[in-house]
Scaffold this active site. Sequence first.
Site, PDB file in Angstrom:
ATOM      1  N   LYS A  66      15.578  21.846  18.527  1.00 29.86           N
ATOM      2  CA  LYS A  66      15.667  22.062  17.077  1.00 29.86           C
ATOM      3  C   LYS A  66      15.514  20.770  16.266  1.00 29.86           C
ATOM      4  O   LYS A  66      15.091  20.806  15.125  1.00 29.86           O
ATOM      5  CB  LYS A  66      16.988  22.749  16.716  1.00 29.86           C
ATOM      6  CG  LYS A  66      17.032  24.208  17.145  1.00 29.86           C
ATOM      7  CD  LYS A  66      18.309  24.871  16.685  1.00 29.86           C
ATOM      8  CE  LYS A  66      18.432  26.260  17.261  1.00 29.86           C
ATOM      9  NZ  LYS A  66      19.631  26.963  16.817  1.00 29.86           N
ATOM     10  N   ASP A 102      19.243  29.674  10.672  1.00 25.24           N
ATOM     11  CA  ASP A 102      20.583  29.840  11.279  1.00 25.24           C
ATOM     12  C   ASP A 102      21.668  29.961  10.208  1.00 25.24           C
ATOM     13  O   ASP A 102      22.573  30.779  10.311  1.00 25.24           O
ATOM     14  CB  ASP A 102      20.916  28.641  12.190  1.00 25.24           C
ATOM     15  CG  ASP A 102      20.245  28.762  13.552  1.00 25.24           C
ATOM     16  OD1 ASP A 102      19.937  29.898  13.965  1.00 25.24           O
ATOM     17  OD2 ASP A 102      20.037  27.725  14.195  1.00 25.24           O
TER      18      ASP A 102
HETATM   19  P1  NAP Z   1      25.213  21.687  21.187  1.00 26.44           P
HETATM   20  O1  NAP Z   1      24.460  21.061  20.081  1.00 26.44           O
HETATM   21  O2  NAP Z   1      24.945  21.252  22.592  1.00 26.44           O
HETATM   22  O3  NAP Z   1      26.788  21.462  20.865  1.00 26.44           O
HETATM   23  C1  NAP Z   1      27.751  21.879  21.777  1.00 26.44           C
HETATM   24  C2  NAP Z   1      29.137  21.820  21.120  1.00 26.44           C
HETATM   25  O4  NAP Z   1      30.103  22.360  22.052  1.00 26.44           O
HETATM   26  C3  NAP Z   1      29.606  20.407  20.791  1.00 26.44           C
HETATM   27  O5  NAP Z   1      30.449  20.447  19.670  1.00 26.44           O
HETATM   28  C4  NAP Z   1      30.382  20.037  22.068  1.00 26.44           C
HETATM   29  O6  NAP Z   1      31.336  19.009  21.859  1.00 26.44           O
HETATM   30  C5  NAP Z   1      31.090  21.343  22.335  1.00 26.44           C
HETATM   31  N1  NAP Z   1      31.536  21.500  23.722  1.00 26.44           N
HETATM   32  C6  NAP Z   1      30.765  21.729  24.813  1.00 26.44           C
HETATM   33  N2  NAP Z   1      31.547  21.835  25.916  1.00 26.44           N
HETATM   34  C7  NAP Z   1      32.828  21.669  25.499  1.00 26.44           C
HETATM   35  C8  NAP Z   1      34.093  21.681  26.148  1.00 26.44           C
HETATM   36  N3  NAP Z   1      34.186  21.889  27.468  1.00 26.44           N
HETATM   37  N4  NAP Z   1      35.206  21.503  25.414  1.00 26.44           N
HETATM   38  C9  NAP Z   1      35.124  21.301  24.073  1.00 26.44           C
HETATM   39  N5  NAP Z   1      33.961  21.290  23.383  1.00 26.44           N
HETATM   40  C10 NAP Z   1      32.824  21.452  24.092  1.00 26.44           C
HETATM   41  O7  NAP Z   1      25.023  23.274  21.205  1.00 26.44           O
HETATM   42  P2  NAP Z   1      24.816  24.240  19.944  1.00 26.44           P
HETATM   43  O8  NAP Z   1      23.386  24.411  19.686  1.00 26.44           O
HETATM   44  O9  NAP Z   1      25.684  23.752  18.855  1.00 26.44           O
HETATM   45  O10 NAP Z   1      25.351  25.638  20.517  1.00 26.44           O
HETATM   46  C11 NAP Z   1      26.730  25.868  20.731  1.00 26.44           C
HETATM   47  C12 NAP Z   1      26.961  27.325  21.097  1.00 26.44           C
HETATM   48  O11 NAP Z   1      26.574  28.169  20.017  1.00 26.44           O
HETATM   49  C13 NAP Z   1      26.145  27.793  22.307  1.00 26.44           C
HETATM   50  O12 NAP Z   1      26.943  28.615  23.106  1.00 26.44           O
HETATM   51  C14 NAP Z   1      25.014  28.606  21.677  1.00 26.44           C
HETATM   52  O13 NAP Z   1      24.547  29.628  22.545  1.00 26.44           O
HETATM   53  C15 NAP Z   1      25.714  29.190  20.466  1.00 26.44           C
HETATM   54  N6  NAP Z   1      24.772  29.519  19.374  1.00 26.44           N
HETATM   55  C16 NAP Z   1      24.784  30.798  18.884  1.00 26.44           C
HETATM   56  C17 NAP Z   1      23.945  31.135  17.846  1.00 26.44           C
HETATM   57  C18 NAP Z   1      23.962  32.539  17.307  1.00 26.44           C
HETATM   58  O14 NAP Z   1      23.005  32.937  16.625  1.00 26.44           O
HETATM   59  N7  NAP Z   1      25.007  33.294  17.550  1.00 26.44           N
HETATM   60  C19 NAP Z   1      23.079  30.174  17.289  1.00 26.44           C
HETATM   61  C20 NAP Z   1      23.107  28.880  17.795  1.00 26.44           C
HETATM   62  C21 NAP Z   1      23.959  28.559  18.854  1.00 26.44           C
HETATM   63  P3  NAP Z   1      30.897  17.464  22.066  1.00 26.44           P
HETATM   64  O15 NAP Z   1      30.245  17.068  20.784  1.00 26.44           O
HETATM   65  O16 NAP Z   1      32.177  16.778  22.319  1.00 26.44           O
HETATM   66  O17 NAP Z   1      29.974  17.425  23.236  1.00 26.44           O
END
Ligand code: NAP
Length: 274
Positions: A66, A102
């Site tokens: 993205k 989004d």
């Molecule tokens: P990302 O950019 O990789 O960010 C991941 C986030 O999760 C960061 O804040 C990370 O913290 C945190 N995290 C990961 N593992 C963790 C743990 N064990 N304990 C605490 N925090 C943890 O990913 P993203 O794009 O934001 O996506 C995040 C989630 O949202 C995914 O599951 C994705 O499938 C979902 N999502 C859903 C939609 C929808 O339309 N419903 C849209 C987009 C994303 P750190 O910064 O400390 O690493």
Amino acid sequence: MYDVYGVIGYPVKHSLSPVIHNLGFKLLGLKSVYGTFEVSPENFEQAVIGIKALGIQGLSVTVPYKERIMKYLDEIYKTSSEIGAVNTVVVEEGRLLGFNTDWIGVLKAFEENGISLKGKQVVVIGAGGAAKAVVYAVKEAGAKEIVIYNRTYQKAVELAQKFGGVPKPWDELNKAEGEIIIQTTSVGLNSKESVVGPEVLLRFKVAMDLVYSPLKTTFLTYAEEKGCKVIDGLQMLFYQGIEQLRLWTKKSLSQESLSIIQKELYAEVQRRQA
Ligand code: NAP
């Protein structure tokens, strides 16, 4: 001749977006097809160059591209640059235009549930890519206060500075309080983990989880048990996809068509999770 659309990401084979878009095209009476383009990081640049050459009409962009796609685009819509991420590419007269749907998905999910964010105290858990769109949406909707907790504190600070939120340390998450809580981390994805326990959710009225696999995460189960109104992650996915369809086709779906797509999306998730 079919117009070709698709989602580019890595991994992306299990994406639910083809369910939304192929049914959407059919209901709009369009000869268009939507596929998945699983592109590894070393091939990403070649793939983007190929968009124009192959005559692809539009793309959804997902993890991890993205942000990376932005430098290859001819124009980036203002909201996408403010959020710092593009999840939609529209190809118009050979030019690649970048959008972010989004944040609209987040707003529509709240709207459809009859919940206003205006003047509310909102807690956002996470500061990754999805959190940026969430915080932007919540701010646009006029929330009174946005408190951001993230495991890596510096990222919470940066996100809060960008949109005027309040960063809080991760080890204070169990003290979180407010009216609306939005879980944006990947914790709970295909697992029974929850970032917070039920005692935290007791202090909120509305809880949203962006994770939609499983559809009812442990976070949402706790929230429901404690009397919160819950919004699952599929609602955001659905509405951001519908907005993409509108950008690509310049057509709007009827309420009946929207219900058909939403029903099929939930049925597909249930089939996959059975
Ligand atoms: P990302 O950019 O990789 O960010 C991941 C986030 O999760 C960061 O804040 C990370 O913290 C945190 N995290 C990961 N593992 C963790 C743990 N064990 N304990 C605490 N925090 C943890 O990913 P993203 O794009 O934001 O996506 C995040 C989630 O949202 C995914 O599951 C994705 O499938 C979902 N999502 C859903 C939609 C929808 O339309 N419903 C849209 C987009 C994303 P750190 O910064 O400390 O690493």
